[in-house]
Design a protein around this motif. Structure first.
Motif, mmCIF file in Angstrom:
data_model
loop_
_atom_site.group_PDB
_atom_site.id
_atom_site.type_symbol
_atom_site.label_atom_id
_atom_site.label_comp_id
_atom_site.label_asym_id
_atom_site.label_seq_id
_atom_site.Cartn_x
_atom_site.Cartn_y
_atom_site.Cartn_z
ATOM 1 N N SER A 188 -26.857 -71.868 53.685
ATOM 2 C CA SER A 188 -26.327 -70.558 54.071
ATOM 3 C C SER A 188 -25.572 -70.687 55.383
ATOM 4 N N LYS A 189 -24.747 -69.695 55.636
ATOM 5 C CA LYS A 189 -23.934 -69.727 56.855
ATOM 6 C C LYS A 189 -24.295 -68.587 57.785
ATOM 7 N N ASP A 190 -23.984 -68.768 59.057
ATOM 8 C CA ASP A 190 -24.284 -67.762 60.080
ATOM 9 C C ASP A 190 -23.695 -66.412 59.682
ATOM 10 N N PRO A 191 -24.536 -65.392 59.562
ATOM 11 C CA PRO A 191 -24.006 -64.091 59.133
ATOM 12 C C PRO A 191 -23.346 -63.298 60.243
ATOM 13 N N GLY A 192 -23.311 -63.834 61.432
ATOM 14 C CA GLY A 192 -22.723 -63.097 62.555
ATOM 15 C C GLY A 192 -21.222 -63.287 62.665
ATOM 16 N N ASN A 193 -20.645 -62.709 63.699
ATOM 17 C CA ASN A 193 -19.194 -62.763 63.881
ATOM 18 C C ASN A 193 -18.750 -63.681 65.008
ATOM 19 N N TRP A 194 -19.694 -64.414 65.603
ATOM 20 C CA TRP A 194 -19.315 -65.218 66.765
ATOM 21 C C TRP A 194 -19.277 -66.706 66.478
ATOM 22 N N TYR A 195 -20.237 -67.210 65.737
ATOM 23 C CA TYR A 195 -20.333 -68.658 65.571
ATOM 24 C C TYR A 195 -20.283 -69.075 64.096
ATOM 25 N N ASN A 219 -22.243 -71.565 62.715
ATOM 26 C CA ASN A 219 -23.402 -72.421 62.422
ATOM 27 C C ASN A 219 -23.816 -72.282 60.962
ATOM 28 N N VAL A 253 -26.965 -73.717 57.778
ATOM 29 C CA VAL A 253 -28.251 -74.352 57.506
ATOM 30 C C VAL A 253 -28.082 -75.293 56.316
ATOM 31 N N LYS A 279 -30.957 -76.683 61.045
ATOM 32 C CA LYS A 279 -29.921 -75.803 61.566
ATOM 33 C C LYS A 279 -28.819 -76.689 62.152
ATOM 34 N N VAL A 300 -25.250 -76.965 64.298
ATOM 35 C CA VAL A 300 -24.326 -76.293 65.213
ATOM 36 C C VAL A 300 -23.001 -77.039 65.143
ATOM 37 N N ASP A 308 -19.031 -74.659 68.410
ATOM 38 C CA ASP A 308 -20.048 -73.696 68.839
ATOM 39 C C ASP A 308 -20.998 -74.231 69.886
ATOM 40 N N ALA A 322 -15.006 -71.298 71.498
ATOM 41 C CA ALA A 322 -15.204 -70.418 70.349
ATOM 42 C C ALA A 322 -13.922 -70.055 69.596
ATOM 43 N N GLN A 351 -26.825 -59.754 53.498
ATOM 44 C CA GLN A 351 -25.963 -60.083 54.638
ATOM 45 C C GLN A 351 -25.494 -61.541 54.599
ATOM 46 N N LEU A 355 -20.855 -61.586 53.572
ATOM 47 C CA LEU A 355 -19.987 -62.576 54.237
ATOM 48 C C LEU A 355 -18.642 -62.767 53.531
ATOM 49 N N TYR A 413 -30.742 -68.935 62.148
ATOM 50 C CA TYR A 413 -29.380 -69.095 62.679
ATOM 51 C C TYR A 413 -29.245 -69.135 64.199
ATOM 52 N N PRO A 429 -20.240 -71.028 74.049
ATOM 53 C CA PRO A 429 -18.833 -70.633 74.160
ATOM 54 C C PRO A 429 -18.594 -69.211 73.658
ATOM 55 N N PHE A 431 -15.435 -66.551 72.856
ATOM 56 C CA PHE A 431 -13.990 -66.365 72.736
ATOM 57 C C PHE A 431 -13.674 -64.957 73.252
#
Lengths: 283, 161
Positions: free
Chosen positions: A127-134, A136, A138, A172, A174, A178, A202, B17, B22, B65, B123, B125
């Motif tokens: 799976s991938k980071d569900p956020g909007n910044w990185y 990362n 698994v 995990k 990175v 990131d 970033a 999510q 995504l 994560y 980091p 952005f």
């Protein structure tokens, strides 16, 4: 706005301190995660793997239709690239013959083999980071498969990143962009390979310096890992996008574009770090 | 709201999510379903349910994560507590209330997340900060409003104004 009773405020403060302490402990990655984390991951991952698989298969079917126009343009560009690669094949075949002769000579002189990556672990992205910044993600390989903290993670395009936290059958990862850890690089030059270091940022670009102030490099030059630090030698990182002429800086500055498309990683190879094992043994 | 449903819904929200949501990105930005879920539970089912939902949603995201475990738990619990502090002043039957809380929740989430990134030397952005907050707020507000209307109708049996 209503006020909390005193006991509630105390609980909130205590929990906050505990959370901040745990953040401090877990920041920087761990060679083995806590029992609770492992338990949560082991419960969630089989379900997540199933859902992610469905999502991926739907995505794989829809993507070619959605990117029809883009693919047509890419096809044209690839045709041009094939033409130029044909010319390179001829010259490289000649170089290869020379290399074979040199290897035979190396064997005759009883040279010791130095670098070879053989003990890698293949893994799929869970799976991938569900956020909007990185960016990362698994992977489905952990300490049981020989993955250790700080292991280098690569794919067909080059260096992807490093293992940050290790679970029993998950880890995990990175990505390069990131993490603010420096990567030592070497340029792939025929005459003089220049060394330097780059650091992630970033905006999906790597920035750094070349150690030689007189280095003659240009945009498009290929960079590989130098072998200093945690990454093994010779892994492709990316190409120089820009050389910054900063007169105030002692060393020439570079902007590097990684070859890896961090949003479309599906399979990776993990090269277990030797350093951590040595650390663990000494403990 | 019973604990079983909280665990199940938190897990479901997390799975949606990390897989389905995504796929929908605009300018590289996607919605934050766990945040919408925490705001809704805290607003509709009270402080205790809100804190449990915040802790569970945060735990799933942190374990799998985050750069440091506890970041999302801390942020989500802060949002749940803030909603509880202003609970008596909020008119829950007006569609502007969830809309406003979700947008404010998104801003609080990113302010705290960026503070954590700064302290842990990750980091950031900077050029993307306002775009991320603005786009995510719009995404979250739209999805949140639809979900809020649905939950009010199904759970409480009336229509939202």
């Amino acid at each position: 706005m209503h006020a909390y009773p005193k006991w509630k405020k105390i609980i909130i403060i205590i929990v906050s301190i505990l959370l901040l302490t745990f953040m401090g402990i877990s920041a920087g990655g761990r060679s083995s995660v806590s029992v609770v984390e492992n338990l949560v991951a082991e419960v969630v991952y089989p379900i997540q793997k199933f859902f992610y698989g469905i999502n991926q298969s739907i995505g794989d079917r829809i993507e070619p239709i959605a990117e029809l126009y883009k693919n047509a343009r890419e096809n044209e560009a690839l045709k041009e690239e094939v033409e130029s690669l044909r010319a390179q094949v001829v010259s490289l075949t000649l170089d290869q013959r020379e290399l074979i002769e040199l290897r035979e000579l190396k064997g005759a002189l009883r040279y010791v083999e130095t670098e070879s990556i053989q003990n890698f672990v293949s893994a799929s992205v869970l799976s991938k980071d569900p956020g909007n910044w990185y960016e990362n993600f698994v992977i489905d390989a952990g300490s049981e498969d020989g993955v250790t903290k700080n292991s280098a993670v690569i794919n067909g395009s080059g260096l992807v990143g490093m293992v940050y936290d290790v679970g029993t059958n998950w880890s995990k990862v990175v990505t390069l962009i990131d993490k603010r850890s420096t990567i030592s690089f070497s340029s792939v030059g025929i005459i003089a390979p220049y060394d330097g270091q780059i650091i992630g940022s970033a905006d999906h670009i790597l920035r750094g310096q070349i150690f030689d102030p007189t280095a003659k490099m240009s945009p498009g030059d290929l960079l590989v890992t130098s072998g200093l630090g945690i990454f093994p030698k010779g892994i492709v990182i990316g190409e120089i996008k820009e050389l910054i002429d900063n007169r105030d800086a002692l060393l020439p500055e570079v902007v590097v574009e990684p070859f890896v498309d961090f949003q479309s990683i599906k399979k990776v190879m993990v090269i277990p770090s030797v350093t951590v094992d040595t650390e663990a043994e000494s403990e | 709201m019973k604990a079983f449903w909280l665990v199940l819904s938190s897990l479901l929200v997390y799975l949606i999510q990390t897989t389905f949501i995504l796929n929908f990105r605009f300018y590289g930005v996607t919605a934050n379903l766990p945040l919408i879920y925490v705001v809704m539970v805290a607003l509709l089912f009270g402080n205790r349910a809100g804190l449990v939902a915040a802790a569970l949603s945060g735990l799933f995201l942190d374990v799998l994560y985050a750069h440091a475990v506890g970041v999302n738990i801390f942020i989500f619990c802060t949002i749940a507590i803030l909603i509880d502090l202003f609970d008596e002043a909020l008119f829950k039957d007006n569609s502007l209330t969830p809309l406003m809380l979700i947008v404010l929740g998104t801003v609080v989430y990113h302010v705290l997340f960026l503070a954590h990134a700064y302290f842990f030397n990750l980091p950031i952005f900077v050029g993307k900060v306002f775009a991320v907050i603005a786009i995510e707020s719009v995404f979250n507000a739209l999805i949140g409003l639809l979900l809020y209307k649905y939950v009010i109708r199904r759970w409480f049996g009336y229509e939202l104004r």
